[in-house]
Design a protein around this motif. Structure first.
Motif, PDB file in Angstrom:
ATOM      1  N   LEU A 226      14.958  -5.686  -5.570  1.00  0.00           N
ATOM      2  CA  LEU A 226      12.985  -4.569  -5.747  1.00  0.00           C
ATOM      3  C   LEU A 226      12.846  -5.050  -6.891  1.00  0.00           C
ATOM      4  CD1 LEU A 226      15.698  -2.162  -3.966  1.00  0.00           C
ATOM      5  CD2 LEU A 226      14.661  -3.855  -2.531  1.00  0.00           C
ATOM      6  N   PRO A 227      12.244  -5.925  -7.171  1.00  0.00           N
ATOM      7  CA  PRO A 227      11.540  -6.015  -8.555  1.00  0.00           C
ATOM      8  C   PRO A 227      10.535  -4.612  -8.500  1.00  0.00           C
ATOM      9  CG  PRO A 227      10.966  -8.077  -7.237  1.00  0.00           C
ATOM     10  CD  PRO A 227      11.848  -7.374  -5.963  1.00  0.00           C
ATOM     11  N   GLY A 228      10.997  -4.174  -9.628  1.00  0.00           N
ATOM     12  CA  GLY A 228       9.952  -2.513  -9.901  1.00  0.00           C
ATOM     13  C   GLY A 228      10.342  -2.423 -10.660  1.00  0.00           C
ATOM     14  N   ASP A 229       9.204  -1.421 -11.477  1.00  0.00           N
ATOM     15  CA  ASP A 229       9.187  -0.491 -13.143  1.00  0.00           C
ATOM     16  C   ASP A 229      10.136   0.516 -13.040  1.00  0.00           C
ATOM     17  OD1 ASP A 229       8.303   1.400 -11.248  1.00  0.00           O
ATOM     18  OD2 ASP A 229       6.340   1.413 -11.862  1.00  0.00           O
ATOM     19  N   ALA A 230      10.759   1.371 -14.031  1.00  0.00           N
ATOM     20  CA  ALA A 230      10.682   1.978 -14.568  1.00  0.00           C
ATOM     21  C   ALA A 230      11.553   3.572 -12.725  1.00  0.00           C
ATOM     22  CB  ALA A 230      10.338   2.447 -15.508  1.00  0.00           C
TER      23      ALA A 230
ATOM     24  N   THR B 146       2.157  -4.920  -4.101  1.00  0.00           N
ATOM     25  CA  THR B 146       2.565  -6.123  -5.002  1.00  0.00           C
ATOM     26  C   THR B 146       2.638  -5.660  -6.704  1.00  0.00           C
ATOM     27  OG1 THR B 146       0.772  -7.005  -4.987  1.00  0.00           O
ATOM     28  CG2 THR B 146       1.844  -7.385  -3.072  1.00  0.00           C
ATOM     29  N   LEU B 147       3.067  -6.906  -7.274  1.00  0.00           N
ATOM     30  CA  LEU B 147       2.907  -7.519  -8.391  1.00  0.00           C
ATOM     31  C   LEU B 147       2.932  -9.186  -9.029  1.00  0.00           C
ATOM     32  CD1 LEU B 147       5.881  -8.307 -10.078  1.00  0.00           C
ATOM     33  CD2 LEU B 147       6.741  -6.167  -9.599  1.00  0.00           C
ATOM     34  N   THR B 148       2.025  -8.897  -9.545  1.00  0.00           N
ATOM     35  CA  THR B 148       1.470 -10.407  -9.630  1.00  0.00           C
ATOM     36  C   THR B 148       2.844 -10.987 -11.477  1.00  0.00           C
ATOM     37  OG1 THR B 148      -0.374  -9.843  -8.686  1.00  0.00           O
ATOM     38  CG2 THR B 148      -0.172 -11.880 -10.364  1.00  0.00           C
ATOM     39  N   VAL B 149       2.646 -12.271 -10.987  1.00  0.00           N
ATOM     40  CA  VAL B 149       3.973 -12.828 -12.315  1.00  0.00           C
ATOM     41  C   VAL B 149       2.472 -13.135 -12.774  1.00  0.00           C
ATOM     42  CG1 VAL B 149       5.538 -13.830 -13.157  1.00  0.00           C
ATOM     43  CG2 VAL B 149       5.689 -12.113 -11.031  1.00  0.00           C
ATOM     44  N   ILE B 150       2.147 -13.293 -14.340  1.00  0.00           N
ATOM     45  CA  ILE B 150       1.963 -14.040 -15.449  1.00  0.00           C
ATOM     46  C   ILE B 150       2.242 -14.694 -15.946  1.00  0.00           C
ATOM     47  CG2 ILE B 150       0.563 -14.053 -17.595  1.00  0.00           C
ATOM     48  CD1 ILE B 150      -0.831 -12.782 -14.915  1.00  0.00           C
ATOM     49  N   GLU B 151       2.781 -15.926 -16.042  1.00  0.00           N
ATOM     50  CA  GLU B 151       2.943 -17.208 -15.832  1.00  0.00           C
ATOM     51  C   GLU B 151       2.907 -17.333 -18.490  1.00  0.00           C
ATOM     52  OE1 GLU B 151       3.515 -22.590 -16.534  1.00  0.00           O
ATOM     53  OE2 GLU B 151       2.509 -21.490 -15.364  1.00  0.00           O
ATOM     54  N   PRO B 152       3.680 -16.943 -19.365  1.00  0.00           N
ATOM     55  CA  PRO B 152       3.441 -16.643 -20.266  1.00  0.00           C
ATOM     56  C   PRO B 152       3.361 -18.218 -20.934  1.00  0.00           C
ATOM     57  CG  PRO B 152       5.456 -15.869 -19.691  1.00  0.00           C
ATOM     58  CD  PRO B 152       5.399 -16.392 -18.637  1.00  0.00           C
ATOM     59  N   ALA B 153       3.941 -19.100 -20.817  1.00  0.00           N
ATOM     60  CA  ALA B 153       2.702 -20.143 -21.577  1.00  0.00           C
ATOM     61  C   ALA B 153       1.143 -20.360 -21.043  1.00  0.00           C
ATOM     62  CB  ALA B 153       3.290 -21.149 -21.311  1.00  0.00           C
ATOM     63  N   ALA B 154       0.875 -20.067 -20.498  1.00  0.00           N
ATOM     64  CA  ALA B 154      -0.226 -20.655 -19.674  1.00  0.00           C
ATOM     65  C   ALA B 154      -0.990 -19.447 -19.829  1.00  0.00           C
ATOM     66  CB  ALA B 154      -0.658 -21.292 -18.273  1.00  0.00           C
ATOM     67  N   GLY B 155      -0.908 -17.763 -19.425  1.00  0.00           N
ATOM     68  CA  GLY B 155      -1.449 -16.596 -19.201  1.00  0.00           C
ATOM     69  C   GLY B 155      -1.826 -16.824 -17.858  1.00  0.00           C
ATOM     70  N   THR B 156      -1.759 -17.517 -16.986  1.00  0.00           N
ATOM     71  CA  THR B 156      -2.584 -17.771 -15.670  1.00  0.00           C
ATOM     72  C   THR B 156      -1.480 -16.702 -14.533  1.00  0.00           C
ATOM     73  OG1 THR B 156      -1.538 -19.598 -14.794  1.00  0.00           O
ATOM     74  CG2 THR B 156      -4.158 -18.823 -15.999  1.00  0.00           C
ATOM     75  N   PRO B 157      -1.802 -16.031 -13.263  1.00  0.00           N
ATOM     76  CA  PRO B 157      -0.530 -15.915 -12.520  1.00  0.00           C
ATOM     77  C   PRO B 157      -0.533 -17.043 -12.417  1.00  0.00           C
ATOM     78  CG  PRO B 157      -3.586 -14.536 -11.631  1.00  0.00           C
ATOM     79  CD  PRO B 157      -2.783 -15.389 -13.237  1.00  0.00           C
ATOM     80  N   LEU B 158       0.723 -16.908 -11.506  1.00  0.00           N
ATOM     81  CA  LEU B 158       1.938 -17.577 -11.884  1.00  0.00           C
ATOM     82  C   LEU B 158       2.379 -17.537  -9.127  1.00  0.00           C
ATOM     83  CD1 LEU B 158       4.175 -20.409 -11.719  1.00  0.00           C
ATOM     84  CD2 LEU B 158       5.727 -18.245 -12.831  1.00  0.00           C
ATOM     85  N   HIS B 159       2.713 -15.704  -9.308  1.00  0.00           N
ATOM     86  CA  HIS B 159       3.677 -16.326  -8.242  1.00  0.00           C
ATOM     87  C   HIS B 159       3.158 -14.399  -7.670  1.00  0.00           C
ATOM     88  CE1 HIS B 159       7.331 -17.291 -10.355  1.00  0.00           C
ATOM     89  NE2 HIS B 159       7.349 -15.973  -9.837  1.00  0.00           N
ATOM     90  N   THR B 160       2.908 -13.956  -6.858  1.00  0.00           N
ATOM     91  CA  THR B 160       3.061 -12.477  -6.451  1.00  0.00           C
ATOM     92  C   THR B 160       4.492 -11.944  -5.858  1.00  0.00           C
ATOM     93  OG1 THR B 160       0.536 -12.374  -6.650  1.00  0.00           O
ATOM     94  CG2 THR B 160       1.872 -10.414  -5.232  1.00  0.00           C
ATOM     95  N   VAL B 161       4.544 -11.476  -5.835  1.00  0.00           N
ATOM     96  CA  VAL B 161       5.576 -10.759  -5.119  1.00  0.00           C
ATOM     97  C   VAL B 161       5.979  -9.093  -4.436  1.00  0.00           C
ATOM     98  CG1 VAL B 161       7.160 -12.157  -6.397  1.00  0.00           C
ATOM     99  CG2 VAL B 161       7.657  -9.650  -7.070  1.00  0.00           C
ATOM    100  N   GLY B 162       6.695  -8.483  -3.847  1.00  0.00           N
ATOM    101  CA  GLY B 162       6.841  -7.262  -3.498  1.00  0.00           C
ATOM    102  C   GLY B 162       7.003  -6.203  -4.990  1.00  0.00           C
ATOM    103  N   LYS B 163       6.945  -5.090  -4.473  1.00  0.00           N
ATOM    104  CA  LYS B 163       6.711  -4.282  -5.752  1.00  0.00           C
ATOM    105  C   LYS B 163       7.239  -3.048  -5.181  1.00  0.00           C
ATOM    106  CE  LYS B 163       5.328  -1.204  -9.397  1.00  0.00           C
ATOM    107  NZ  LYS B 163       3.511  -0.815  -9.894  1.00  0.00           N
ATOM    108  N   ALA B 164       8.662  -2.341  -5.477  1.00  0.00           N
ATOM    109  CA  ALA B 164       9.640  -1.324  -5.039  1.00  0.00           C
ATOM    110  C   ALA B 164       9.359  -0.533  -5.482  1.00  0.00           C
ATOM    111  CB  ALA B 164      10.918  -2.306  -4.965  1.00  0.00           C
ATOM    112  N   ASP B 165       9.200   0.836  -4.952  1.00  0.00           N
ATOM    113  CA  ASP B 165       9.000   2.342  -4.801  1.00  0.00           C
ATOM    114  C   ASP B 165      10.622   3.486  -4.859  1.00  0.00           C
ATOM    115  OD1 ASP B 165       9.253   2.468  -2.461  1.00  0.00           O
ATOM    116  OD2 ASP B 165       6.962   3.301  -2.679  1.00  0.00           O
ATOM    117  N   ALA B 166      10.567   3.889  -5.014  1.00  0.00           N
ATOM    118  CA  ALA B 166      11.704   4.785  -4.949  1.00  0.00           C
ATOM    119  C   ALA B 166      12.448   4.840  -3.492  1.00  0.00           C
ATOM    120  CB  ALA B 166      11.845   6.658  -5.540  1.00  0.00           C
ATOM    121  N   ALA B 167      11.094   5.085  -2.779  1.00  0.00           N
ATOM    122  CA  ALA B 167      11.673   4.920  -1.640  1.00  0.00           C
ATOM    123  C   ALA B 167      12.074   4.054  -0.640  1.00  0.00           C
ATOM    124  CB  ALA B 167      10.635   4.968  -0.218  1.00  0.00           C
TER     125      ALA B 167
END
Length: 489
Positions: A211-215, A29-50
């Motif tokens: 598929l939220p994820g990184d590089a 998973t990855l946790t999304v930070i609300e930029p204005a508040a600096g606190t967690p906004l929600h958590t979503v799944g995190k995708a990998d290559a598989a």
């Protein structure tokens, strides 16, 4: 499609999940930070290559049946999606604004444009898809447009709903499947919101994957053998890497990248109107827009008065948490981007630019900034800032204005303010940009029009409006004869 009314957004539906037509548990998973508040906004799944590999396999299987679906049935999905989004626009706009660090009107604008994108997608399946070509008697020769298969979409953080959906909607409408990798900072606006709406509207399972994820996930999508096209919107540096990688795999690629856009203020322009236009073009969404007014080119006679009024305007623009106060500017998206903005301003001042207003920040809240005495060779002149900084550059005549505006590798947007439309058009003809706005600032776009730049702003293609057919289909030549001909072999 369920008859049960659906609530949007519904974080409980997609908490810690990915989307493949259903909401599926993710391995990470990855946790999304609300930029204005600096606190967690929600958590979503995190995708990998598989996860990307699985998604592409499912998308390829689902795409064949979707392409064979009667056009009116495909169109109906988008009609329903547009109506659903319109009915629940306020709640969706509010969460998009919070996730992106935007003022509410920006979130509302994204939703309005998204509704138009869905309505346009509904029209596409019912449009003509080919031409009858010249041919000798006894043979019918046709050119028809066919879907590409699976389109990979990689979208940025700044206008994520629009910049994802402008590819997703037309690509699906003409018969493709789509895999989205939204920016990990804005996964709801860039993908999960689209999944919510289209799944509720009856889009068949497997056609859309989010598929939220990184590089790692992004690279897997670009390299996936079953994805013949990548539509990328983001920074020029990332676009170069994606273009190189896609080229090695012989993929079609649409690159919509950055800009260093000039707003030219001629000496016959109205000063108050110019200051208002500059402020919007430079400061809307904290300047985090590829079309942002990165250079203010002002003719010498107006320069002193314009700079003074612009600095006063900048000092009056309130900065803060858009969810708590009525402000003009919200936060920069994250600390890395804020450090980038601050470094360019500080380096430019050290090189001789004059700080007329702003240049300060509290946390991620960077004040509206005005720099004067900006010259070629300074970072503020040369580089895309992606922050709320207006750079004032003085010119003497129209030819010098054109030369200054063209002194960049970017070629996205330009604006010209003048009391003489003829003079402005003559100057505009000398500018190397994909977008040209006479008597308007540089952040001027509608999703019904072709959008694209050249050079470091993209690969010379356009998305939106009539350009969508060219982007998301390929031509097939078909000939028909009553009987096979005889050949001398």
């Amino acid at each position: 499609m369920s008859d049960t009314p659906i609530r949007l957004p519904d974080p409980a539906r997609w908490h810690a999940k990915l989307f493949d037509g259903d909401w599926i548990e993710a391995d990470a998973t990855l946790t999304v930070i609300e930029p204005a508040a600096g606190t967690p906004l929600h958590t979503v799944g995190k995708a990998d290559a598989a996860a990307v590999t699985r998604a592409v396999t499912q998308a390829r299987e689902a795409q064949r049946a979707w392409a064979a679906t009667p056009p009116r049935e495909r169109a109906a999905v988008f009609h329903r999606a547009a109506a659903l989004l319109e009915a629940q626009a306020p709640a969706v706009a509010s969460l998009i604004a919070r996730e992106t660090g935007a003022i509410l009107p920006k979130g509302e604008h994204e939703v309005r444009e998204a509704i138009v994108l869905l309505q346009r997608a509904a029209a596409m399946p019912l449009q003509a898809t080919g031409q009858v070509l010249p041919s000798p008697p006894g043979r019918l020769s046709l050119a028809r447009r066919l879907p590409l298969g699976v389109v990979g979409v990689i979208s940025p953080f700044n206008f994520p709903l629009v910049l994802s959906l402008r590819s997703v909607a037309p690509a699906l409408a003409v018969g493709n499947a789509v895999v989205i990798k939204p920016d990990p900072r804005t996964p709801y606006a860039g993908g999960l919101a689209i999944a919510e709406v289209l799944s509720a509207a009856g889009l068949p399972k497997g056609l859309l994957h989010v598929l939220p994820g990184d590089a790692e996930a992004g690279q897997a999508l670009v390299e996936a053998p079953g994805v013949p096209m990548i539509a990328f919107t983001g920074s020029t540096a990332a676009g170069r890497r994606i273009g190189e990688l896609a080229g090695r795999h012989l993929k079609k690629v649409s690159l919509e990248l950055g800009g260093k856009n000039s707003l030219i203020v001629l000496d016959d322009a109205d000063l108050d109107q110019a200051v208002s236009a500059i402020a919007f073009g430079a400061y809307f969404h904290q300047g985090q827009i590829c079309m942002a007014t990165g250079r203010v080119l002002v003719q010498r006679r107006l320069a002193a008065a314009l700079t003074e009024r612009l600095a006063e305007k900048a000092r009056q623009l309130p900065v803060g948490d858009p969810a708590k106060d009525t402000v003009a500017l919200g936060p920069i998206i994250d600390r890395r981007q804020l450090d980038h903005v601050k470094a360019i301003v500080d380096d430019s001042v050290a090189a001789g630019a004059v700080l007329e207003a702003g240049g300060t920040h509290e946390g991620l809240f960077y004040a509206a900034t005005v720099l004067s005495n900006v010259r070629p060779g300074m970072r503020a002149f040369d580089e895309e800032i992606f922050g709320p900084v207006a750079n004032v550059i003085v010119f003497d005549d129209d030819d010098e204005a054109a030369a200054l505006a063209n002194s960049t590798d970017y070629g996205l947007s330009a604006g010209i303010l003048s009391a003489s439309v003829g003079r402005a058009m003559a100057l505009g003809d000398k500018l190397h940009t994909g977008l040209l706005h006479i008597n308007d600032q540089t952040v001027a776009d509608e999703v019904v029009n072709p959008f694209g730049g050249t050079g470091s702003s993209g690969n010379g293609t356009s998305v939106g409006g009539p350009a969508d057919w060219e982007q998301y289909t390929h031509w097939q030549w078909v000939t028909l004869k009553e009987t096979p001909p005889s050949y001398p072999f």
